[in-house]
Scaffold this motif. Structure first.
Motif, PDB file in Angstrom:
ATOM      1  N   PHE A 179       0.829  -1.199   0.000  1.00  0.00           N
ATOM      2  CA  PHE A 179       0.000   0.000   0.000  1.00  0.00           C
ATOM      3  C   PHE A 179       0.868   1.255   0.000  1.00  0.00           C
ATOM      4  O   PHE A 179       0.490   2.266  -0.585  1.00  0.00           O
ATOM      5  CB  PHE A 179      -0.953   0.005   1.191  1.00  0.00           C
ATOM      6  N   GLY A 180       2.013   1.200   0.657  1.00  0.00           N
ATOM      7  CA  GLY A 180       2.930   2.340   0.666  1.00  0.00           C
ATOM      8  C   GLY A 180       3.423   2.674  -0.731  1.00  0.00           C
ATOM      9  O   GLY A 180       3.578   3.842  -1.086  1.00  0.00           O
ATOM     10  N   MET A 181       3.649   1.649  -1.555  1.00  0.00           N
ATOM     11  CA  MET A 181       4.091   1.885  -2.925  1.00  0.00           C
ATOM     12  C   MET A 181       3.020   2.609  -3.725  1.00  0.00           C
ATOM     13  O   MET A 181       3.313   3.312  -4.678  1.00  0.00           O
ATOM     14  CB  MET A 181       4.431   0.565  -3.621  1.00  0.00           C
ATOM     15  N   LEU A 182       1.767   2.434  -3.346  1.00  0.00           N
ATOM     16  CA  LEU A 182       0.669   3.065  -4.067  1.00  0.00           C
ATOM     17  C   LEU A 182       0.323   4.454  -3.520  1.00  0.00           C
ATOM     18  O   LEU A 182      -0.618   5.082  -3.989  1.00  0.00           O
ATOM     19  CB  LEU A 182      -0.566   2.166  -4.028  1.00  0.00           C
ATOM     20  N   ALA A 183       1.086   4.923  -2.541  1.00  0.00           N
ATOM     21  CA  ALA A 183       0.771   6.204  -1.928  1.00  0.00           C
ATOM     22  C   ALA A 183       0.987   7.373  -2.888  1.00  0.00           C
ATOM     23  O   ALA A 183       0.332   8.398  -2.764  1.00  0.00           O
ATOM     24  CB  ALA A 183       1.612   6.407  -0.668  1.00  0.00           C
ATOM     25  N   ALA A 184       1.873   7.237  -3.849  1.00  0.00           N
ATOM     26  CA  ALA A 184       2.115   8.304  -4.821  1.00  0.00           C
ATOM     27  C   ALA A 184       0.999   8.293  -5.860  1.00  0.00           C
ATOM     28  O   ALA A 184       0.639   7.237  -6.394  1.00  0.00           O
ATOM     29  CB  ALA A 184       3.466   8.107  -5.493  1.00  0.00           C
ATOM     30  N   THR A 185       0.460   9.457  -6.154  1.00  0.00           N
ATOM     31  CA  THR A 185      -0.647   9.533  -7.107  1.00  0.00           C
ATOM     32  C   THR A 185      -0.240   9.038  -8.487  1.00  0.00           C
ATOM     33  O   THR A 185      -1.057   8.441  -9.190  1.00  0.00           O
ATOM     34  CB  THR A 185      -1.192  10.966  -7.205  1.00  0.00           C
ATOM     35  N   SER A 186       1.001   9.257  -8.866  1.00  0.00           N
ATOM     36  CA  SER A 186       1.432   8.787 -10.189  1.00  0.00           C
ATOM     37  C   SER A 186       1.416   7.266 -10.264  1.00  0.00           C
ATOM     38  O   SER A 186       1.030   6.688 -11.284  1.00  0.00           O
ATOM     39  CB  SER A 186       2.831   9.319 -10.523  1.00  0.00           C
ATOM     40  N   ARG A 187       1.789   6.595  -9.196  1.00  0.00           N
ATOM     41  CA  ARG A 187       1.756   5.133  -9.182  1.00  0.00           C
ATOM     42  C   ARG A 187       0.318   4.617  -9.238  1.00  0.00           C
ATOM     43  O   ARG A 187       0.024   3.643  -9.912  1.00  0.00           O
ATOM     44  CB  ARG A 187       2.473   4.594  -7.958  1.00  0.00           C
ATOM     45  N   LEU A 188      -0.564   5.274  -8.491  1.00  0.00           N
ATOM     46  CA  LEU A 188      -1.972   4.883  -8.542  1.00  0.00           C
ATOM     47  C   LEU A 188      -2.534   5.046  -9.954  1.00  0.00           C
ATOM     48  O   LEU A 188      -3.291   4.210 -10.426  1.00  0.00           O
ATOM     49  CB  LEU A 188      -2.797   5.716  -7.570  1.00  0.00           C
TER      50      LEU A 188
END
Length: 58
Positions: A23-32
């Motif tokens: 979930f931490g990896m998905l915290a950046a809006t660009s990754r989401l």
């Protein structure tokens, strides 16, 4: 005869750490945004419109 405990049981701490990292990896809006776009199937990043790329940086 033992009865199964009711309701959710605590998760293994290692599993929780792995899930939190994911979930931490998905915290950046660009990754989401990337994950969202890839959910529809593979994409060629070399052919992505520039207008979409600029929205990823927000």
């Amino acid at each position: 005869m033992e009865t199964a405990p009711e309701g959710p049981q605590p998760l293994d701490p290692e599993l929780l750490a792995d899930a939190a990292a994911a979930f931490g990896m998905l915290a950046a809006t660009s990754r989401l945004q990337i994950v969202w776009l890839l959910a529809d199937g593979p994409r060629d990043v070399g052919r992505s419109p520039r207008s979409s790329a600029s929205r990823w940086r927000r």
